[in-house]
Motif scaffolding. Structure first.
Motif, PDB file in Angstrom:
ATOM      1  N   UNK A   1       0.967  -1.430   0.188  1.00 37.99           N
ATOM      2  CA  UNK A   1       0.022   0.051   0.031  1.00 37.99           C
ATOM      3  C   UNK A   1       0.674   1.321  -0.245  1.00 37.99           C
ATOM      4  N   UNK A   2       1.819   1.389   0.597  1.00 39.76           N
ATOM      5  CA  UNK A   2       2.476   2.793   0.979  1.00 39.76           C
ATOM      6  C   UNK A   2       3.468   2.770  -0.384  1.00 39.76           C
ATOM      7  N   UNK A   3       3.870   1.863  -0.840  1.00 36.85           N
ATOM      8  CA  UNK A   3       4.669   1.625  -2.122  1.00 36.85           C
ATOM      9  C   UNK A   3       3.466   2.334  -2.904  1.00 36.85           C
ATOM     10  N   UNK A   4       2.494   2.068  -3.088  1.00 40.79           N
ATOM     11  CA  UNK A   4       1.399   2.376  -4.500  1.00 40.79           C
ATOM     12  C   UNK A   4       1.432   4.146  -4.033  1.00 40.79           C
ATOM     13  N   UNK A   5       0.476   4.523  -3.314  1.00 44.92           N
ATOM     14  CA  UNK A   5       0.670   5.423  -2.397  1.00 44.92           C
ATOM     15  C   UNK A   5       2.080   6.860  -2.641  1.00 44.92           C
TER      16      UNK A   5
ATOM     17  N   UNK B   1       4.388   6.222  -4.036  1.00 42.86           N
ATOM     18  CA  UNK B   1       5.561   6.234  -5.781  1.00 42.86           C
ATOM     19  C   UNK B   1       6.582   5.318  -5.479  1.00 42.86           C
ATOM     20  N   UNK B   2       6.848   4.416  -4.698  1.00 41.54           N
ATOM     21  CA  UNK B   2       8.032   4.007  -4.018  1.00 41.54           C
ATOM     22  C   UNK B   2       8.923   3.104  -4.571  1.00 41.54           C
ATOM     23  N   UNK B   3      10.381   2.654  -4.788  1.00 36.71           N
ATOM     24  CA  UNK B   3      10.528   1.908  -5.654  1.00 36.71           C
ATOM     25  C   UNK B   3      10.777   1.513  -3.600  1.00 36.71           C
ATOM     26  N   UNK B   4      10.460  -0.660  -4.418  1.00 38.14           N
ATOM     27  CA  UNK B   4      10.281  -1.458  -3.002  1.00 38.14           C
ATOM     28  C   UNK B   4      11.384  -2.499  -2.959  1.00 38.14           C
ATOM     29  N   UNK B   5      12.594  -1.485  -2.159  1.00 38.12           N
ATOM     30  CA  UNK B   5      13.643  -1.619  -1.930  1.00 38.12           C
ATOM     31  C   UNK B   5      14.046  -2.610  -1.228  1.00 38.12           C
ATOM     32  N   UNK B   6      12.972  -2.445   0.013  1.00 41.16           N
ATOM     33  CA  UNK B   6      12.966  -3.688   1.216  1.00 41.16           C
ATOM     34  C   UNK B   6      12.413  -5.179   0.394  1.00 41.16           C
ATOM     35  N   UNK B   7      11.579  -4.836  -0.508  1.00 38.85           N
ATOM     36  CA  UNK B   7      11.362  -6.494  -0.810  1.00 38.85           C
ATOM     37  C   UNK B   7      12.139  -6.922  -1.934  1.00 38.85           C
TER      38      UNK B   7
ATOM     39  N   UNK C   1      10.965   5.056 -20.014  1.00 39.79           N
ATOM     40  CA  UNK C   1      10.320   3.312 -19.969  1.00 39.79           C
ATOM     41  C   UNK C   1      11.107   2.516 -18.809  1.00 39.79           C
ATOM     42  N   UNK C   2      12.240   2.606 -18.646  1.00 48.78           N
ATOM     43  CA  UNK C   2      13.279   1.973 -17.873  1.00 48.78           C
ATOM     44  C   UNK C   2      13.031   1.843 -16.294  1.00 48.78           C
ATOM     45  N   UNK C   3      12.600   0.223 -16.178  1.00 46.04           N
ATOM     46  CA  UNK C   3      12.217   0.226 -14.744  1.00 46.04           C
ATOM     47  C   UNK C   3      13.311  -0.479 -14.302  1.00 46.04           C
ATOM     48  N   UNK C   4      12.692   0.100 -12.752  1.00 39.55           N
ATOM     49  CA  UNK C   4      14.194   0.625 -11.831  1.00 39.55           C
ATOM     50  C   UNK C   4      15.221   1.423 -11.810  1.00 39.55           C
TER      51      UNK C   4
ATOM     52  N   UNK D   1       2.818   2.201  -9.388  1.00 41.54           N
ATOM     53  CA  UNK D   1       3.844   3.543  -8.909  1.00 41.54           C
ATOM     54  C   UNK D   1       4.542   3.178  -8.728  1.00 41.54           C
ATOM     55  N   UNK D   2       5.342   1.844  -8.050  1.00 43.27           N
ATOM     56  CA  UNK D   2       6.512   1.851  -7.421  1.00 43.27           C
ATOM     57  C   UNK D   2       8.026   1.225  -7.926  1.00 43.27           C
TER      58      UNK D   2
END
Length: 389
Positions: A31-35, A37-43, A157-160, A207-208
């Motif tokens: 949820x926080x990643x979506x809201x 727009x944060x890259x999911x570093x922890x995951x 559109x470069x992911x990451x 969004x992440x």
């Protein structure tokens, strides 16, 4: 064919690892990643620590040495919990496979071992704004300058983007812009002077992803970072990029669809209907909708797994199943998430609801290259014995 790719014990072990991380880390952050727009570093760090980022790296270099079916299974598990993390993992896995496809000893030590050890994240950087879905027609150019290769142009559109440690990029020699069979791929490391990342990603869904554009302003890389032979990368497109990319994306969207089905089913079982005194699950017409959703998910899963296993086995007809699988999953995930929204009613329609996020994330299935239209064109031309390009 990789012997490990079909080992059910290995596959189930890897699935279990992905599922555990999905439940314990990805779901908590989604949820926080979506809201934000944060890259999911922890995951992604959790996946690296578990050894999954080396999914396609040879065992002799410390990796898992797995094929397409493992990629399908793992991306589905991750996609059920956080599609942004699943997408970043999928793009890393495809790029890692490209790096390993014709790896030199330099590539092995500089890229593959660090990836297997969970110390290096990579990604694809092939798309350009001027060529749309035709990612195999780059306009970025390169030229040799002594022991270096210099890249000029732009990527989209470069992911990451701006987050990974390296990027697999494509370019052509001057004068070869219109020849789809002569582009060249390179490994470009983060922090290389001349890489100018554009604005942060503000997407409708996913969004992440940090799916950013980048300018290549005289980006100078060692000649050793050339992947394969100069000008032969059309081989990469249909032998490496297309199968691994399609399966990775298909797995992510399959996971989104399964999550939507699970959420809708749970809602019907729990939501009380005051008129009947029971739950919504007892309403016959709603049970019919759930059945249609379940059939759609199961049918598509079987097609994706068939395509993946065919690719691992080196089946000559693999391309047909691959093209069909991503086209089919795009139709299926948009249908299933829409049905889940209908079944969830006002609760699902609420801003930033779980179903709303899944529905937004699903929309990328049709537009992410190769698009559904392009895949169906390729499939049709293949069936008619016509060249794809």
């Amino acid at each position: 064919m990789l012997a490990q790719a079909g080992d059910p014990n290995t596959l189930e072990r890897l699935r279990g690892i992905a599922a555990d991380i999905g439940r314990s880390v990805l779901a908590a952050d989604a949820v926080e990643i979506d809201q934000a727009g944060r890259w999911p570093e922890r995951g992604l760090r959790a996946l690296a620590d578990a050894g999954l980022m080396g999914l396609h790296i040879p065992k002799r270099l410390g990796g898992q040495e797995q094929g397409l079916i493992a990629l399908a299974v793992i991306t589905e598990e991750l996609g059920r919990h956080c599609s942004s993390t699943a997408m970043c993992f999928g793009m890393h896995s495809v790029a890692a496979k490209v790096l390993s496809a014709k790896a030199t000893p330099y590539h092995e030590e500089h890229f593959l071992r660090p990836i297997a050890l969970g110390r290096h994240i990579t990604s694809l950087s092939l798309s350009e704004s001027g060529t749309g879905v035709h990612f195999f027609l780059p306009r970025a150019q390169f030229y040799q300058d002594g022991d270096s290769l210099v890249l000029e142009g732009s990527k989209s559109f470069v992911t990451s983007g701006g987050q990974a440690d390296s990027y697999v990029m494509s370019a052509v020699a001057p004068g070869q812009e219109l020849d789809p069979g002569t582009f060249t791929c390179f490994a470009v490391e983060a922090g290389t002077p001349g890489l100018e990342w554009q604005q942060d990603w503000q997407g409708f869904g996913m969004r992440g992803n940090s799916s950013r554009g980048v300018r290549l302003n005289s980006v100078r890389i060692p000649r050793e970072n050339l992947l394969g032979a100069q000008g032969d990368e059309i081989w990469y497109v249909f032998e490496v990029v297309a199968p691994y990319f399609i399966i990775a994306m298909a797995g992510v969207y399959l996971g989104i669809a399964q999550a939507a089905l699970d959420a809708a089913t749970a809602h019907l079982k729990e939501r009380q209907h005051t008129h009947t005194g029971g739950t919504l699950s007892e309403v016959p017409v709603l049970a019919n909708q759930v059945a249609e959703m379940w059939i759609a998910v199961q049918r598509t899963r079987q097609l994706i797994h068939h395509a993946a296993r065919s690719g691992d086995a080196g089946d000559a007809q693999t391309a047909l199943a691959l093209f069909a699988s991503k086209a089919d999953v795009a139709d299926m995930v948009t249908f299933v998430t829409q049905q889940a929204m209908m079944l969830s009613g006002g609760k699902g329609y609420g801003q930033n609801s779980h179903i709303a996020r899944l529905m937004r994330d699903a929309q990328a299935a049709h537009v992410m290259a190769p698009t559904t239209q392009l895949l169906k064109t390729w499939l049709g031309r293949s069936l008619l014995n016509l060249p794809l390009l």
